[in-house]
Design a protein around this motif. Structure first.
Motif, PDB file in Angstrom:
ATOM      1  N   LYS A 126       4.361  43.452 -46.457  1.00  0.00           N
ATOM      2  CA  LYS A 126       4.271  44.881 -46.756  1.00  0.00           C
ATOM      3  C   LYS A 126       3.384  45.600 -45.733  1.00  0.00           C
ATOM      4  O   LYS A 126       2.338  45.080 -45.346  1.00  0.00           O
ATOM      5  N   VAL A 127       3.828  46.803 -45.343  1.00  0.00           N
ATOM      6  CA  VAL A 127       3.083  47.643 -44.414  1.00  0.00           C
ATOM      7  C   VAL A 127       2.825  48.977 -45.090  1.00  0.00           C
ATOM      8  O   VAL A 127       3.732  49.570 -45.680  1.00  0.00           O
ATOM      9  N   LEU A 128       1.583  49.477 -44.999  1.00  0.00           N
ATOM     10  CA  LEU A 128       1.216  50.764 -45.577  1.00  0.00           C
ATOM     11  C   LEU A 128       0.721  51.712 -44.496  1.00  0.00           C
ATOM     12  O   LEU A 128      -0.192  51.374 -43.734  1.00  0.00           O
ATOM     13  N   ASP A 129       1.323  52.894 -44.424  1.00  0.00           N
ATOM     14  CA  ASP A 129       0.798  53.982 -43.597  1.00  0.00           C
ATOM     15  C   ASP A 129       0.047  54.899 -44.559  1.00  0.00           C
ATOM     16  O   ASP A 129       0.661  55.650 -45.319  1.00  0.00           O
ATOM     17  N   TYR A 130      -1.292  54.821 -44.519  1.00  0.00           N
ATOM     18  CA  TYR A 130      -2.095  55.460 -45.564  1.00  0.00           C
ATOM     19  C   TYR A 130      -2.201  56.973 -45.396  1.00  0.00           C
ATOM     20  O   TYR A 130      -2.093  57.713 -46.365  1.00  0.00           O
ATOM     21  N   CYS A 131      -2.431  57.449 -44.199  1.00  0.00           N
ATOM     22  CA  CYS A 131      -2.491  58.905 -43.939  1.00  0.00           C
ATOM     23  C   CYS A 131      -1.219  59.300 -43.215  1.00  0.00           C
ATOM     24  O   CYS A 131      -1.237  59.670 -42.036  1.00  0.00           O
ATOM     25  N   ALA A 132      -0.095  59.224 -43.902  1.00  0.00           N
ATOM     26  CA  ALA A 132       1.217  59.279 -43.257  1.00  0.00           C
ATOM     27  C   ALA A 132       1.578  60.655 -42.718  1.00  0.00           C
ATOM     28  O   ALA A 132       2.297  60.767 -41.717  1.00  0.00           O
ATOM     29  N   GLY A 133       1.126  61.714 -43.370  1.00  0.00           N
ATOM     30  CA  GLY A 133       1.484  63.058 -42.916  1.00  0.00           C
ATOM     31  C   GLY A 133       2.986  63.255 -42.862  1.00  0.00           C
ATOM     32  O   GLY A 133       3.716  62.899 -43.787  1.00  0.00           O
ATOM     33  N   GLY A 134       3.461  63.802 -41.737  1.00  0.00           N
ATOM     34  CA  GLY A 134       4.896  64.044 -41.576  1.00  0.00           C
ATOM     35  C   GLY A 134       5.701  62.805 -41.275  1.00  0.00           C
ATOM     36  O   GLY A 134       6.938  62.860 -41.243  1.00  0.00           O
ATOM     37  N   GLY A 135       5.014  61.691 -41.009  1.00  0.00           N
ATOM     38  CA  GLY A 135       5.713  60.420 -40.896  1.00  0.00           C
ATOM     39  C   GLY A 135       6.138  59.989 -39.509  1.00  0.00           C
ATOM     40  O   GLY A 135       6.925  59.046 -39.368  1.00  0.00           O
ATOM     41  N   GLY A 136       5.606  60.616 -38.460  1.00  0.00           N
ATOM     42  CA  GLY A 136       5.990  60.229 -37.104  1.00  0.00           C
ATOM     43  C   GLY A 136       5.704  58.764 -36.810  1.00  0.00           C
ATOM     44  O   GLY A 136       6.574  58.032 -36.322  1.00  0.00           O
ATOM     45  N   LYS A 137       4.497  58.329 -37.143  1.00  0.00           N
ATOM     46  CA  LYS A 137       4.135  56.929 -36.892  1.00  0.00           C
ATOM     47  C   LYS A 137       4.836  56.000 -37.885  1.00  0.00           C
ATOM     48  O   LYS A 137       5.181  54.861 -37.541  1.00  0.00           O
ATOM     49  N   THR A 138       5.050  56.473 -39.105  1.00  0.00           N
ATOM     50  CA  THR A 138       5.766  55.668 -40.094  1.00  0.00           C
ATOM     51  C   THR A 138       7.144  55.285 -39.574  1.00  0.00           C
ATOM     52  O   THR A 138       7.554  54.114 -39.645  1.00  0.00           O
ATOM     53  N   LEU A 139       7.857  56.267 -39.047  1.00  0.00           N
ATOM     54  CA  LEU A 139       9.212  56.011 -38.543  1.00  0.00           C
ATOM     55  C   LEU A 139       9.186  55.158 -37.287  1.00  0.00           C
ATOM     56  O   LEU A 139      10.082  54.344 -37.060  1.00  0.00           O
ATOM     57  N   ALA A 140       8.158  55.346 -36.456  1.00  0.00           N
ATOM     58  CA  ALA A 140       8.029  54.508 -35.261  1.00  0.00           C
ATOM     59  C   ALA A 140       7.795  53.053 -35.657  1.00  0.00           C
ATOM     60  O   ALA A 140       8.342  52.131 -35.040  1.00  0.00           O
ATOM     61  N   ILE A 141       6.992  52.843 -36.699  1.00  0.00           N
ATOM     62  CA  ILE A 141       6.752  51.484 -37.209  1.00  0.00           C
ATOM     63  C   ILE A 141       8.048  50.902 -37.769  1.00  0.00           C
ATOM     64  O   ILE A 141       8.367  49.730 -37.541  1.00  0.00           O
ATOM     65  N   ALA A 142       8.809  51.736 -38.476  1.00  0.00           N
ATOM     66  CA  ALA A 142      10.079  51.280 -39.062  1.00  0.00           C
ATOM     67  C   ALA A 142      11.026  50.756 -38.005  1.00  0.00           C
ATOM     68  O   ALA A 142      11.816  49.826 -38.263  1.00  0.00           O
ATOM     69  N   SER A 143      10.957  51.327 -36.803  1.00  0.00           N
ATOM     70  CA  SER A 143      11.852  50.886 -35.735  1.00  0.00           C
ATOM     71  C   SER A 143      11.436  49.542 -35.152  1.00  0.00           C
ATOM     72  O   SER A 143      12.194  48.926 -34.402  1.00  0.00           O
ATOM     73  N   LEU A 144      10.223  49.074 -35.509  1.00  0.00           N
ATOM     74  CA  LEU A 144       9.715  47.815 -34.962  1.00  0.00           C
ATOM     75  C   LEU A 144       9.805  46.648 -35.940  1.00  0.00           C
ATOM     76  O   LEU A 144       9.726  45.493 -35.520  1.00  0.00           O
ATOM     77  N   ILE A 145       9.932  46.951 -37.222  1.00  0.00           N
ATOM     78  CA  ILE A 145       9.896  45.880 -38.225  1.00  0.00           C
ATOM     79  C   ILE A 145      11.299  45.487 -38.677  1.00  0.00           C
ATOM     80  O   ILE A 145      12.256  46.241 -38.508  1.00  0.00           O
ATOM     81  N   SER A 146      11.393  44.299 -39.256  1.00  0.00           N
ATOM     82  CA  SER A 146      12.687  43.806 -39.750  1.00  0.00           C
ATOM     83  C   SER A 146      12.922  44.283 -41.174  1.00  0.00           C
ATOM     84  O   SER A 146      12.040  44.865 -41.811  1.00  0.00           O
ATOM     85  N   ASN A 147      14.110  44.016 -41.675  1.00  0.00           N
ATOM     86  CA  ASN A 147      14.449  44.395 -43.048  1.00  0.00           C
ATOM     87  C   ASN A 147      13.688  43.564 -44.078  1.00  0.00           C
ATOM     88  O   ASN A 147      13.730  43.864 -45.274  1.00  0.00           O
ATOM     89  N   ASP A 148      12.989  42.519 -43.607  1.00  0.00           N
ATOM     90  CA  ASP A 148      12.203  41.678 -44.515  1.00  0.00           C
ATOM     91  C   ASP A 148      10.820  42.263 -44.795  1.00  0.00           C
ATOM     92  O   ASP A 148      10.049  41.700 -45.569  1.00  0.00           O
ATOM     93  N   VAL A 149      10.531  43.381 -44.151  1.00  0.00           N
ATOM     94  CA  VAL A 149       9.238  44.049 -44.346  1.00  0.00           C
ATOM     95  C   VAL A 149       9.450  45.320 -45.153  1.00  0.00           C
ATOM     96  O   VAL A 149      10.337  46.124 -44.850  1.00  0.00           O
ATOM     97  N   SER A 150       8.643  45.506 -46.189  1.00  0.00           N
ATOM     98  CA  SER A 150       8.700  46.725 -47.004  1.00  0.00           C
ATOM     99  C   SER A 150       7.679  47.722 -46.461  1.00  0.00           C
ATOM    100  O   SER A 150       6.519  47.375 -46.213  1.00  0.00           O
ATOM    101  N   LEU A 151       8.118  48.968 -46.281  1.00  0.00           N
ATOM    102  CA  LEU A 151       7.278  50.010 -45.673  1.00  0.00           C
ATOM    103  C   LEU A 151       6.894  51.040 -46.726  1.00  0.00           C
ATOM    104  O   LEU A 151       7.751  51.593 -47.412  1.00  0.00           O
ATOM    105  N   PHE A 152       5.593  51.304 -46.839  1.00  0.00           N
ATOM    106  CA  PHE A 152       5.053  52.247 -47.815  1.00  0.00           C
ATOM    107  C   PHE A 152       4.294  53.356 -47.081  1.00  0.00           C
ATOM    108  O   PHE A 152       3.698  53.128 -46.024  1.00  0.00           O
ATOM    109  N   ALA A 153       4.315  54.546 -47.659  1.00  0.00           N
ATOM    110  CA  ALA A 153       3.610  55.679 -47.062  1.00  0.00           C
ATOM    111  C   ALA A 153       2.906  56.477 -48.150  1.00  0.00           C
ATOM    112  O   ALA A 153       3.456  56.703 -49.226  1.00  0.00           O
ATOM    113  N   TYR A 154       1.683  56.903 -47.808  1.00  0.00           N
ATOM    114  CA  TYR A 154       0.903  57.727 -48.740  1.00  0.00           C
ATOM    115  C   TYR A 154       0.170  58.800 -47.951  1.00  0.00           C
ATOM    116  O   TYR A 154      -0.260  58.585 -46.808  1.00  0.00           O
ATOM    117  N   ASP A 155       0.038  59.971 -48.559  1.00  0.00           N
ATOM    118  CA  ASP A 155      -0.823  61.014 -48.015  1.00  0.00           C
ATOM    119  C   ASP A 155      -1.436  61.780 -49.183  1.00  0.00           C
ATOM    120  O   ASP A 155      -0.745  62.070 -50.170  1.00  0.00           O
TER     121      ASP A 155
END
Length: 387
Positions: A219-248
């Motif tokens: 599991k990966v958490l973007d804690y201060c996600a805001g508009g999600g620019g870095k969240t989506l960049a991280i999503a492009s690097l991880i496999s489908n076996d990783v769950s991505l979470f975002a909070y702001d």
């Protein structure tokens, strides 16, 4: 609109911004109240206002005059343009110079102090460590795109954008970035953007994310996600076996992320409850903390004039608090990644050193400074793990 009329409108807008109004809001209000202005007029006025904000003190120094009117007179001096071609009182243009103003303009000026040359408030000077690239905050920031390599190759993206008149080139910082050359207004209507093949994101920000050692599962958490620019960049690097979470903390900011994730065909779990109040653990926790934004002041130049010493101190307290609280979310063997878009050491190295000093079980595993330059905004990254 004539060039003079554009200057007159810009003076009115800038006066309101100097008085404390947000730049974007005032530009929007003006555009809505002046429907006669075409898209080229609006773009020109926007460029004038932002250029003035980037060069506020140096332009005022050149004219010897205060206020938005004096700043724009200084702009014409800096550009070696004839003042009376703009300030002549003709049509809807600004009035010609008074005798007092002309005397101020003609008076010989002293050398510019460092803070005036840098176009920053005096109290911030020492935090720039006396950077001698005086032009670094005065010019427009470059426009970069992040190519979603899960959906399209870099060369295909370049070719498709060119069909729409958008010229791009690759970046030396990171292999997902394209630097836009020339026309930028068509980007948001381009089919690649609308279908999640590309996103607007500074190359330095992309390179920062590329430094992360993302887990292969977990599991990966973007804690201060805001508009999600870095969240989506991280999503492009991880496999489908990783769950991505975002909070702001500001939940309204996550609305953009929800739409952007759908456009990019990415699954992101948007959290409403603050994860630090739960017992959940994550293999990678990213905290892109609230900061001065000094690394991106070319994009938001009004921010440097609104930042106060008290505000910076409050931000530093918040950064320490977030770092401390989110460290408890990291699973055994996991990583905590601390990020800012600041170039101030008090928000970067000093925060991390203080955290490690107060938390003996943590160690720094990597750090990276992206200096504010022609290639990138200014960013900082430190990754930490437990000993």
């Amino acid at each position: 609109m004539t060039p003079s009329a554009r200057y007159a409108a810009s003076i009115d807008i800038l006066d309101k911004i100097i008085a404390g109004a947000p730049a974007e809001r005032e530009l929007t209000i003006w555009a809505r109240g002046n429907r006669f202005a075409g898209s080229k007029d609006r773009a020109a006025i926007r460029d004038l206002v932002y250029d003035a904000l980037r060069n506020l003190r140096s332009y005022a120094h050149l004219s010897g005059l205060d206020g938005a009117r004096g700043i724009f007179i200084g702009r014409l001096i800096a550009k070696n343009e004839e003042i009376n071609l703009i300030f002549n009182g003709q049509g809807y243009g600004p009035a010609g110079l008074s005798d007092i103003e002309q005397n101020a303009v003609d008076m010989q000026k002293n050398d510019m102090p460092y803070a005036v040359q840098m176009d920053i408030p005096n109290w911030i000077s020492s935090k720039f460590n006396y950077v001698n690239n005086y032009d670094i905050l005065k010019s427009r920031a470059p426009i970069d795109l992040r190519v979603n390599l899960k959906k399209i190759t870099l060369n295909s993206a370049i070719a498709e954008l060119k069909k729409d008149g958008i010229e791009t080139e690759t970046s030396s910082l990171v292999d997902t970035a394209l630097r836009v050359r020339g026309e930028t207004r068509k980007i948001l209507q381009n089919k690649l953007y609308l279908n999640g093949f590309i996103e607007l994101q500074d190359a330095g920000s992309q390179a920062l994310v590329a430094q992360l050692d993302c887990p292969r599962t977990g599991k990966v958490l973007d804690y201060c996600a805001g508009g999600g620019g870095k969240t989506l960049a991280i999503a492009s690097l991880i496999s489908n076996d990783v769950s991505l979470f975002a909070y702001d903390k500001n939940q309204s900011r996550l609305k953009d992320l929800k739409l952007r994730a759908q456009r990019s065909s990415v699954k992101v779990h948007l959290l409403k409850e603050d994860p630090t109040t739960t017992n959940n653990k994550y293999d990678l926790v990213i905290v892109d903390v609230p900061c001065s934004g000094s690394g991106s002041w070319r994009r938001s130049p009004d921010a440097k004039w609104k930042l106060t010493e008290d505000r910076l101190n409050n931000l530093m307290e918040l950064q320490s608090e977030i770092l401390q609280n989110t460290s408890k979310l990291v699973s055994l063997g996991g990583t905590l990644a601390y990020m800012t878009c600041s170039i101030f050491s008090c928000e970067n190295e000093e925060q991390i050193n203080k955290f490690v000093l107060n938390n003996k079980s943590w160690k720094i595993t990597n750090y990276k400074n992206f200096e504010l330059s022609n290639n990138s905004d200014g960013f900082y990254l430190a990754t930490l793990s437990k000993k």
